[in-house]
Design an enzyme around this catalytic site. Structure first.
Site, PDB file in Angstrom:
ATOM      1  N   ASN A 337      29.310  77.342 -15.189  1.00 56.85           N
ATOM      2  CA  ASN A 337      29.850  77.806 -16.461  1.00 56.85           C
ATOM      3  C   ASN A 337      31.337  78.067 -16.301  1.00 56.85           C
ATOM      4  O   ASN A 337      31.834  78.159 -15.193  1.00 56.85           O
ATOM      5  CB  ASN A 337      29.141  79.096 -16.897  1.00 56.85           C
ATOM      6  CG  ASN A 337      28.965  79.154 -18.396  1.00 56.85           C
ATOM      7  OD1 ASN A 337      29.778  78.599 -19.136  1.00 56.85           O
ATOM      8  ND2 ASN A 337      27.915  79.803 -18.840  1.00 56.85           N
ATOM      9  N   GLY A 339      34.229  80.724 -17.809  1.00 60.02           N
ATOM     10  CA  GLY A 339      34.570  81.831 -18.688  1.00 60.02           C
ATOM     11  C   GLY A 339      36.070  81.896 -18.883  1.00 60.02           C
ATOM     12  O   GLY A 339      36.803  80.969 -18.534  1.00 60.02           O
ATOM     13  N   VAL A 343      36.124  79.610 -13.414  1.00 55.06           N
ATOM     14  CA  VAL A 343      35.024  78.653 -13.436  1.00 55.06           C
ATOM     15  C   VAL A 343      33.998  79.105 -12.410  1.00 55.06           C
ATOM     16  O   VAL A 343      34.358  79.589 -11.335  1.00 55.06           O
ATOM     17  CB  VAL A 343      35.539  77.244 -13.066  1.00 55.06           C
ATOM     18  CG1 VAL A 343      34.457  76.213 -13.284  1.00 55.06           C
ATOM     19  CG2 VAL A 343      36.771  76.905 -13.881  1.00 55.06           C
ATOM     20  N   VAL A 344      32.747  78.954 -12.749  1.00 56.13           N
ATOM     21  CA  VAL A 344      31.697  79.381 -11.831  1.00 56.13           C
ATOM     22  C   VAL A 344      30.906  78.158 -11.372  1.00 56.13           C
ATOM     23  O   VAL A 344      30.470  77.347 -12.189  1.00 56.13           O
ATOM     24  CB  VAL A 344      30.755  80.414 -12.503  1.00 56.13           C
ATOM     25  CG1 VAL A 344      29.719  80.915 -11.508  1.00 56.13           C
ATOM     26  CG2 VAL A 344      31.558  81.579 -13.068  1.00 56.13           C
ATOM     27  N   LYS A 359      32.853  81.863  -8.015  1.00 54.16           N
ATOM     28  CA  LYS A 359      33.680  82.018  -9.215  1.00 54.16           C
ATOM     29  C   LYS A 359      35.133  81.775  -8.827  1.00 54.16           C
ATOM     30  O   LYS A 359      35.731  82.534  -8.067  1.00 54.16           O
ATOM     31  CB  LYS A 359      33.515  83.408  -9.820  1.00 54.16           C
ATOM     32  CG  LYS A 359      34.331  83.606 -11.086  1.00 54.16           C
ATOM     33  CD  LYS A 359      33.978  84.893 -11.794  1.00 54.16           C
ATOM     34  CE  LYS A 359      34.860  85.117 -13.002  1.00 54.16           C
ATOM     35  NZ  LYS A 359      34.516  86.340 -13.732  1.00 54.16           N
ATOM     36  N   ASP A 454      32.773  95.192 -21.322  1.00 54.65           N
ATOM     37  CA  ASP A 454      32.473  93.871 -21.879  1.00 54.65           C
ATOM     38  C   ASP A 454      30.997  93.529 -21.690  1.00 54.65           C
ATOM     39  O   ASP A 454      30.653  92.415 -21.303  1.00 54.65           O
ATOM     40  CB  ASP A 454      33.360  92.812 -21.228  1.00 54.65           C
ATOM     41  CG  ASP A 454      33.434  91.535 -22.066  1.00 54.65           C
ATOM     42  OD1 ASP A 454      33.064  91.584 -23.253  1.00 54.65           O
ATOM     43  OD2 ASP A 454      33.854  90.497 -21.534  1.00 54.65           O
TER      44      ASP A 454
HETATM   45  N1  LIG Z   1      26.546  85.014  -9.886  1.00 52.49           N
HETATM   46  C1  LIG Z   1      26.312  84.131 -10.849  1.00 52.49           C
HETATM   47  N2  LIG Z   1      25.246  83.330 -10.787  1.00 52.49           N
HETATM   48  C2  LIG Z   1      25.008  82.411 -11.757  1.00 52.49           C
HETATM   49  N3  LIG Z   1      25.772  82.263 -12.845  1.00 52.49           N
HETATM   50  C3  LIG Z   1      26.850  83.051 -12.971  1.00 52.49           C
HETATM   51  C4  LIG Z   1      27.183  84.011 -11.980  1.00 52.49           C
HETATM   52  N4  LIG Z   1      28.301  84.645 -12.387  1.00 52.49           N
HETATM   53  C5  LIG Z   1      28.646  84.116 -13.550  1.00 52.49           C
HETATM   54  N5  LIG Z   1      27.791  83.144 -13.914  1.00 52.49           N
HETATM   55  C6  LIG Z   1      27.841  82.325 -15.128  1.00 52.49           C
HETATM   56  O1  LIG Z   1      29.187  82.070 -15.444  1.00 52.49           O
HETATM   57  C7  LIG Z   1      29.499  82.619 -16.723  1.00 52.49           C
HETATM   58  C8  LIG Z   1      30.911  83.110 -16.720  1.00 52.49           C
HETATM   59  O2  LIG Z   1      31.028  84.086 -15.705  1.00 52.49           O
HETATM   60  P1  LIG Z   1      31.929  85.369 -15.923  1.00 52.49           P
HETATM   61  O3  LIG Z   1      31.470  86.068 -17.152  1.00 52.49           O
HETATM   62  O4  LIG Z   1      31.939  86.174 -14.675  1.00 52.49           O
HETATM   63  O5  LIG Z   1      33.332  84.663 -16.140  1.00 52.49           O
HETATM   64  P2  LIG Z   1      34.491  85.144 -17.065  1.00 52.49           P
HETATM   65  O6  LIG Z   1      35.568  84.141 -16.967  1.00 52.49           O
HETATM   66  O7  LIG Z   1      34.868  86.521 -16.695  1.00 52.49           O
HETATM   67  O8  LIG Z   1      33.790  85.085 -18.464  1.00 52.49           O
HETATM   68  P3  LIG Z   1      34.245  85.758 -19.830  1.00 52.49           P
HETATM   69  O9  LIG Z   1      34.796  84.644 -20.648  1.00 52.49           O
HETATM   70  O10 LIG Z   1      32.965  86.298 -20.417  1.00 52.49           O
HETATM   71  O11 LIG Z   1      35.239  86.814 -19.521  1.00 52.49           O
HETATM   72  C9  LIG Z   1      28.436  83.676 -16.975  1.00 52.49           C
HETATM   73  O12 LIG Z   1      28.216  83.882 -18.341  1.00 52.49           O
HETATM   74  C10 LIG Z   1      27.239  83.071 -16.308  1.00 52.49           C
HETATM   75  O13 LIG Z   1      26.633  82.144 -17.172  1.00 52.49           O
END
Ligand SMILES: Nc1ncnc2c1ncn2[C@@H]1O[C@H](COP(=O)(O)OP(=O)(O)OP(=O)(O)O)[C@@H](O)[C@H]1O
Length: 652
Positions: A337, A339, A343-344, A359, A454
C-alpha cells in the site's frame, strides 16, 4: 482459547490497579433515552469525568530534559469530588510515570496465554480501576496559517475556512548526523539500486556489510562546542529505546538495542516531540489531560509552567548509520500500500525467512532534502512501544542512497480493506473482540502519553489470526502541554472529533476516543458513520445524527472559535441508526452496546469515556461475549480458501 471465553490482556505493568469505584457521568444530554440498568452499570464502572484538577507534584527537568527533581505527577486528578472522599469514594493514589521508558512487563500471574499467544488476564467483575490519566493536549506544530473554522450551527449551516495541513518540522536526520557534511559524504551502504523502486532486483543485493560509520562521538555535533548538547540524547539526539523484552526487536542492530538519530536542535521547536521546554501538565481532569495555559498554581514556578518530564522513551542507543542493516538483506515481495508518508512493501528477511512489512519513508516531503518529522516521530514511538495492539517495528534499515525503511511485523489486512471486501458485517462478538484490542492499544498509548491523532480503519491492521494492531503514528504526538495552542488539523475527517472540527486548539486523548467511537460504529454497520466531504459537511453530518450540541451538554462549546451562538437542537437519532432490534437488517446494538457507543461519541470531551473506562464497560461482559478465537480468514466471508498472495492489501 475456546470461543466464548472472555479474555482480555489487561496490563498491570505500569500502574497500580485501583480498588475504588467511581461514579459515572457521561454525556446523556443528546436526547437519548438510556436504559436504567445500563445507566446503573455504567455509573458503577466507568471513569468519572471531571474538570477539576489537582497538583500533587511534578517532575522537572532542565532544558535538556534531565531530571532535576524526582517528584511524582499524580495523573489521576479525577476531580474534587473524588478527592474529597465523596460517598466513600476516595481519590485513587495512582501515580503515573511520565515520559519514561515504556516497558511492557506485565504481571504474568494475572495473565494467561490467549489463542493468539497474548498474555491476557481473564475479565472478571473486579472493581474498576480509575480512569487512565491518559491524555491531554498535545504539543503540536502550530502553523500560523491555521484557519479558524466558523460555523453557524443551525443544521448544517456551517461556514469554514480552509485550514492548512499540519506541517511537521523537517529533521535533518541523516546528513550531518554522523560526521558527514553532505549526502555525498555518506558511506555507501550497498552500491546498488535503491530498494523499493520498481527497478529493484534481487541480483543487486550484495552481501557487503554496512560500512561502519562514525558514531555520535565522532560527529560534527559532538565536536561542536557551540552545541554541547548535541551529544546529549536530551538535546539534539533522538534516541529510541528498545525497552527490553517483549516483541521481536532489531535483528540487525548491534545489540545495544536502540537507535540514536541525531537531529539538529533547531529541528525540535517548542512544539516538537522532543521538546525541552515543556511545561507541566498537571491537569488531570476526568481521565483526560488538558493543557492549562493559564496555570498560576505552580508551587515553585511563580506561575510559570513547569518543565515536564521530557518525552524520552530511550534507554540505550545506537547510531542509526552505524547499526542499520541494509534493505537489501530483504527480498521484496510486493507493494502492499502507499500512504501519505510512505510506501509499504511486503518483504522477506533473507536471513531468517521472516515475512515483514517494509515502510519506505518518503523523503523530502515537507522540506527539500529533509527527513520528515512525522517519520521520525513514528519511528521513535514505534521502536519504543511494545504492546500486542501496537504494530511492532523491528528495526530501521537503509538502502544505498538515503532511503530509510521501517521493518515492521507483517499484518495481512487492514480494517478498511476488510470492511470493504466482507460481504457480511462482523458479528457483535467479533466487533467486541476487535474493540477490546483497539481499546487496549489506545489505553496503552494514552497511558504512555501519546495521542495517536489519526485513528481510522485503514490504520488498524488485522492479522489472519484476528489480532488487531494500531499503525501509522505519523501524526501522533507525545503530549506535554505547551503554551502554544495546538493545530486542530489532525485526524482524518470522518474520524475527527467535533472539538477539532470546531477549531478547538486545546484537546486531549478524547479526540482519539471519538475516533474509536466512529470505528466502533463502522465495525457494527460496515460503513463509516459520518462521511463528510468537508469539515463543514462533517459537522453537519454529526449534528444530523447526534443533534447539535449546546452549552448545557457541552460547557465551553460557545468559546470554540468555530461556534456561533444560534445553535439549534435537533433530536439525537443515533439510536435509530443502531436499534436494539431490527427486521430490516440494520445494524443492531444492545442497550449496553449503545451506551458505550454514545459514551464514545459524547460531545463534551470531558464527558467522553476514556479507553480504560471503556474497557470495563459491561457490554464486553454481556452475551454474545467477545470472540477471541475468531480468525480473520477470507474463507469465512468468501466461501473459498484465501490465497495469501491475493490478500486485499496486495497490489494486483
Ligand atoms: N505492518 C504492516 N503490515 C501490513 N500492511 C501494512 C503495515 N503497515 C502499513 N500497512 C499498510 O499500508 C497502509 C499505509 O500505511 P501507513 O498508514 O503506515 O502509511 P502512511 O503513509 O502513514 O498512511 P496515511 O496516508 O494514512 O498517513 C496501511 O493502511 C496498511 O494497509
Amino acid at each position: 482459547m475456546a470461543a466464548g471465553r472472555v479474555n482480555v490482556f489487561r496490563r498491570t505493568d505500569l500502574y497500580k490497579p485501583s480498588e475504588r469505584e467511581y461514579d459515572y457521568y457521561r454525556n446523556d444530554s443528546c436526547g437519548v433515552e438510556y436504559n436504567r440498568a445500563c445507566d446503573r452499570a455504567a455509573r458503577r464502572k466507568n471513569g468519572y469525568h471531571n474538570s477539576s484538577r489537582t497538583r500533587d507534584s511534578r517532575s522537572r527537568r532542565d532544558r535538556f530534559g534531565t531530571r532535576t527533581e524526582d517528584r511524582k505527577l499524580d495523573e489521576f486528578s479525577m476531580g474534587n469530588e473524588l478527592m474529597a472522599h465523596k460517598d466513600g469514594v476516595r481519590m485513587p493514589p495512582e501515580k503515573k510515570r511520565k515520559f519514561s521508558s515504556i516497558v511492557c512487563n506485565r504481571e504474568e500471574k494475572d495473565m494467561r496465554i490467549s489463542s493468539k499467544n497474548r498474555l491476557v488476564p481473564v475479565i472478571s467483575p473486579s472493581p474498576p480501576r480509575p480512569s487512565s490519566p491518559s491524555s491531554d493536549s498535545v504539543p503540536l506544530d502550530v502553523d500560523s496559517d491555521v484557519g479558524i473554522l466558523e460555523c453557524d450551527i443551525t443544521g448544517s449551516e456551517v461556514l469554514g475556512l480552509e485550514n492548512s495541513a499540519d506541517k511537521p518540522v523537517v529533521a535533518d536526520l541523516l546528513v550531518g548526523c554522523s560526521g558527514f557534511s553532505s549526502q555525498a559524504d555518506l558511506p555507501p551502504l550497498v552500491p546498488s539500486e535503491r530498494f523499493g523502486d520498481d527497478e529493484y532486483e534481487e541480483d543487486n543485493v550484495e552481501e557487503e556489510k554496512v560500512t561502519q560509520a562514525p558514531n555520535i562521538a565522532m560527529s560534527r555535533w559532538a565536536s561542536d562546542s557551540d552545541s554541547p548538547s548535541r551529544s546529549s540524547p536530551e538535546s539534539g539526539e533522538i534516541r529510541v529505546g528498545l525497552s527490553g523484552g517483549g516483541r521481536t526487536r532489531s535483528s540487525g542492530s548491534d545489540g545495544e538495542g536502540s537507535v540514536a538519530v541525531p537531529v539538529s536542535e533547531d529541528t525540535f521547536g517548542e512544539n516538537e516531540f522532543f521538546d525541552a521546554d515543556m511545561i507541566d501538565i498537571d491537569k488531570k481532569r476526568d481521565g483526560h489531560d488538558y493543557v492549562n495555559q493559564s496555570d498560576s498554581e505552580s508551587e515553585d514556578d511563580g506561575g510559570c509552567h513547569q518543565i515536564k518530564e521530557p518525552s524520552m522513551l530511550n534507554q540505550r542507543s545506537i547510531n542509526m548509520l552505524q547499526c542499520c542493516r541494509s534493505v537489501f538483506e530483504f527480498e521484496k515481495l510486493n507493494k502492499i500500500n502507499e500512504g501519505t508518508y510512505g510506501v509499504v512493501y511486503k518483504a522477506k528477511d533473507k536471513k531468517t525467512g521472516e515475512i515483514v512489512a517494509l515502510k519506505k519513508v518518503k523523503m523530502g516531503v515537507e522540506k527539500e532534502g529533509g527527513f520528515p518529522m512525522s517519520s521520525l516521530r513514528e519511528i521513535n514511538i514505534l521502536l519504543s512501544f511494545n504492546h500486542p495492539s501496537v504494530v511492532g517495528v523491528k528495526e530501521v534499515v537503509m538502502d544505498d542512497l538515503d532511503s530509510v525503511f521501517m521493518v515492521m511485523e507483517y499484518m495481512e489486512y487492514d480494517l478498511k480493506d476488510l470492511l470493504e471486501v466482507m460481504k457480511q458485517p462482523f458479528s457483535i462478538s467479533e466487533v467486541k473482540w476487535l474493540m477490546l484490542q483497539l481499546l487496549e492499544g489506545v489505553k496503552y498509548l494514552h497511558d504512555n502519553w501519546v495521542l495517536h491523532r489519526d485513528l481510522k480503519t485503514s490504520n488498524l491492521l488485522v492479522s489472519k489470526e484476528g489480532e488487531l494492531k494500531i499503525c501509522d503514528f505519523g501524526l501522533s504526538r507525545q503530549y506535554g502541554s505547551l503554551l502554544k495552542p495546538y493545530t486542530p488539523i489532525v485526524v482524518t475527517l470522518w474520524y475527527r472529533a467535533p472539538e477539532l472540527l470546531l477549531g478547538g486548539k486545546q484537546y486531549s486523548t478524547a479526540i482519539d476516543m471519538w475516533s474509536v467511537g466512529c470505528i466502533m460504529a463502522e465495525l457494527v454497520a460496515k460503513e463509516p458513520l459520518f462521511k463528510g466531504k468537508s469539515e463543514i459537511d462533517q459537522l453537519g453530518k454529526i449534528f444530523q445524527v447526534l443533534g447539535a450540541p449546546n452549552e448545557k451538554i457541552w460547557p465551553g462549546l460557545t468559546k470554540l472559535p468555530g461556534v456561533r451562538p444560534n445553535l439549534k437542537q435537533p433530536h439525537n437519532l443515533l439510536r435509530t441508526k443502531f436499534p436494539a432490534r431490527s427486521f430490516t437488517g440494520s445494524p443492531v446494538l444492545s442497550d449496553l452496546g449503545f451506551d458505550l457507543l454514545s459514551s464514545l461519541l459524547a460531545y463534551d470531551p470531558e464527558k467522553r469515556i476514556t479507553a480504560e473506562a471503556a474497557l470495563k464497560h459491561d457490554w464486553f461482559r454481556e452475551v454474545p461475549l467477545p470472540r477471541s478465537d475468531f480468525k480473520c480468514n477470507f474463507s469465512v466471508w468468501h466461501g473459498q480458501e484465501r490465497i495469501p498472495e491475493q490478500d486485499p492489501l496486495e497490489e494486483q
